[in-house]
Design a protein around this motif. Sequence first.
Motif, PDB file in Angstrom:
ATOM      1  N   VAL A 185     -83.491 -14.217  56.865  1.00 43.91           N
ATOM      2  CA  VAL A 185     -83.112 -14.275  58.283  1.00 43.91           C
ATOM      3  C   VAL A 185     -84.421 -14.252  59.064  1.00 43.91           C
ATOM      4  CG1 VAL A 185     -81.851 -13.147  60.145  1.00 43.91           C
ATOM      5  CG2 VAL A 185     -80.966 -13.068  57.791  1.00 43.91           C
ATOM      6  N   VAL A 204     -76.005  -9.977  62.593  1.00 46.78           N
ATOM      7  CA  VAL A 204     -76.445  -9.935  61.201  1.00 46.78           C
ATOM      8  C   VAL A 204     -75.603  -8.942  60.403  1.00 46.78           C
ATOM      9  CG1 VAL A 204     -78.370  -9.352  59.673  1.00 46.78           C
ATOM     10  CG2 VAL A 204     -78.790 -10.696  61.737  1.00 46.78           C
ATOM     11  N   ASN A 235     -89.323 -10.185  58.481  1.00 56.43           N
ATOM     12  CA  ASN A 235     -88.049 -10.890  58.522  1.00 56.43           C
ATOM     13  C   ASN A 235     -86.984  -9.994  57.914  1.00 56.43           C
ATOM     14  OD1 ASN A 235     -88.965 -13.573  59.505  1.00 56.43           O
ATOM     15  ND2 ASN A 235     -90.108 -13.603  57.584  1.00 56.43           N
ATOM     16  N   LEU A 291     -76.188 -18.267  61.672  1.00 63.61           N
ATOM     17  CA  LEU A 291     -77.551 -17.828  61.977  1.00 63.61           C
ATOM     18  C   LEU A 291     -78.203 -18.730  63.022  1.00 63.61           C
ATOM     19  CD1 LEU A 291     -78.836 -16.941  58.393  1.00 63.61           C
ATOM     20  CD2 LEU A 291     -78.354 -15.334  60.249  1.00 63.61           C
ATOM     21  N   LEU A 334     -81.611 -17.348  64.562  1.00 59.18           N
ATOM     22  CA  LEU A 334     -82.163 -16.612  63.428  1.00 59.18           C
ATOM     23  C   LEU A 334     -82.322 -17.502  62.202  1.00 59.18           C
ATOM     24  CD1 LEU A 334     -80.070 -13.318  63.797  1.00 59.18           C
ATOM     25  CD2 LEU A 334     -82.507 -13.606  64.332  1.00 59.18           C
ATOM     26  N   ALA A 335     -82.333 -18.808  62.412  1.00 61.75           N
ATOM     27  CA  ALA A 335     -82.400 -19.740  61.290  1.00 61.75           C
ATOM     28  C   ALA A 335     -83.591 -20.688  61.379  1.00 61.75           C
ATOM     29  CB  ALA A 335     -81.098 -20.538  61.200  1.00 61.75           C
TER      30      ALA A 335
END
Length: 565
Positions: free
Chosen positions: A339, A359, A378, A396, A401-402
């Motif tokens: 992530v 998450v 991360n 994500l 977050l990707a």
Amino acid sequence: MYQYDQYDQTLVDERVAQFRGQVRRYLAGELSDDEFRPLRLMNGLYLQRHAPMLRVAIPYGLLSSRQLRMLAHIARRYDKDYGHFTTRQNIQYNWPKLEETPDILADLATVEMHAIQTSGNCIRNVTADHLAGVAKDELEDPRLYCEIIRQWSTFHPEFSYLPRKFKIAVTGAIHDRAAAQVHDIGLNLIRNQQGEIGFRVLVGGGLGRTPIIGHVIREFLPERDLLSYLEAILRVYNQYGRRDNIYKARIKILVKALGPAKFGAQVEAEWEQIKNSGLVLDADEIERVRCYFAPPPYESEADRDLSFGQWLKGDKAFAAWVRHNVADHKIEGYRNVFVALKYPGVPPGDISADQMDAVADLADRYSFSQIRATHHQNLLLADVRQADLYPLWHALTAQKLAAPVIGTLADMICCPGLDFCSLANASSIGIAQQINEKFDRLDYLYDLGEIRLNMSGCMNACGHHHVGHIGILGVDKKGEEWYQISLGGSSENDATLGDILGPSVPKTEVANTLERILRVYVERREDDERFLDTFRRIGLEPFRARVYPAVGTSPAVLELEADAA
């Protein structure tokens, strides 16, 4: 993961009550700054430039979804809606109010968390490989030994006031992902010729003002002797480590002064006195702790969904994310998913409360309700079914977050620097943004391949700049921020300290200087050679020659400044 028993919970609850009284007395003027300082440090509380900073322990980087939701709650209720994950698998809050810190610790205690021994001259949070238990190259899961060390070291009366802070890392894989060689003690799990599990023991590693790679003092330590040998090392350090100079107080200075052989001999002599004491680890105790880290209930046919291959072929963005942010898993049909906390415009390692909640939800759905913090700032969702990668990527992506940048130049390590830290000489976050803006094309980042860029705002090296393939160190020059660059560092099996390129460069020129360095690499690399391998083959001089004529530095000045550095 480990679950508190009644003793753990009682200890943490009582520490919260104790600290609440200490804060009340300090705010009432009953304790001086000097009296309160060691008390707050015992509870992870620092005084930074703008507000207190609270560092919360995440033992060996492992979190439950419930714990992550509590961290999100704390960010919302007590901070400015975000937290910052560090290189030591902890999380920091930069804006809590002093009077509310006992409430934060009380909230943490409800989910089996605390901030004990995250600061001060004691044994700090024990760290491990973020792929522990799921890596293909793993000999043994190091987390159970980290937990045993955590229980032994927490509130250890003999080691509460060491000469300086003390850090231990444990790795159980062929590939060292825990930077064990730059810790005060590094433990590598190995097997001897008889097939018995034990430890290769390194001491005296560390970064900061005096960066040193650790030395092996025992090639094989039996599993049963882990705690007694650690106790012997700590006793020798506690007795002979310097207390007259904070800059020479780390164990690395003692090991260097005595020499590894003499230091090791003193440890062995001390160990002979205690190795058959109550610190012997018997098989029953090891198995008791091992049970907390039992594998989750994997499915035998987790990869039978054939649509994964279709998604890879049909969605280039998804394919890029899989290539960079997804790692192999030891169980067929499962993957490990990074992530990325490296979104452009956001300081590396920062994550909002809403993102933490998201998450946690994704961990419940796809990763057996567990999350890991990595050494590169991360997060990691281990144990994800291959068939679930596509919907997880979409989720994500929606949370920003990707970013498909893991292992690239954009996946940089960065300390808070002058923006927050009272010890910093220069800013780091702004330089990270400058670099992101300069190198914003993914195809260019991918062409550069694997590069570890580490950045620190001062010599304390919280950003591990010494062991970055490219390291950046902020320095103060008559009130101005300048940046020293080093090349060729590594914290992995081939651990090395970077070589200083030359004189520091002005703040406005960091990204431009980096561009010149990378041009040399692109021009001189062979086949699919990594930056680090190219540097080791051609040396420092080609990079130096390209950089310094561009900033107008004469060879004579260059030589003088490099010598001074």
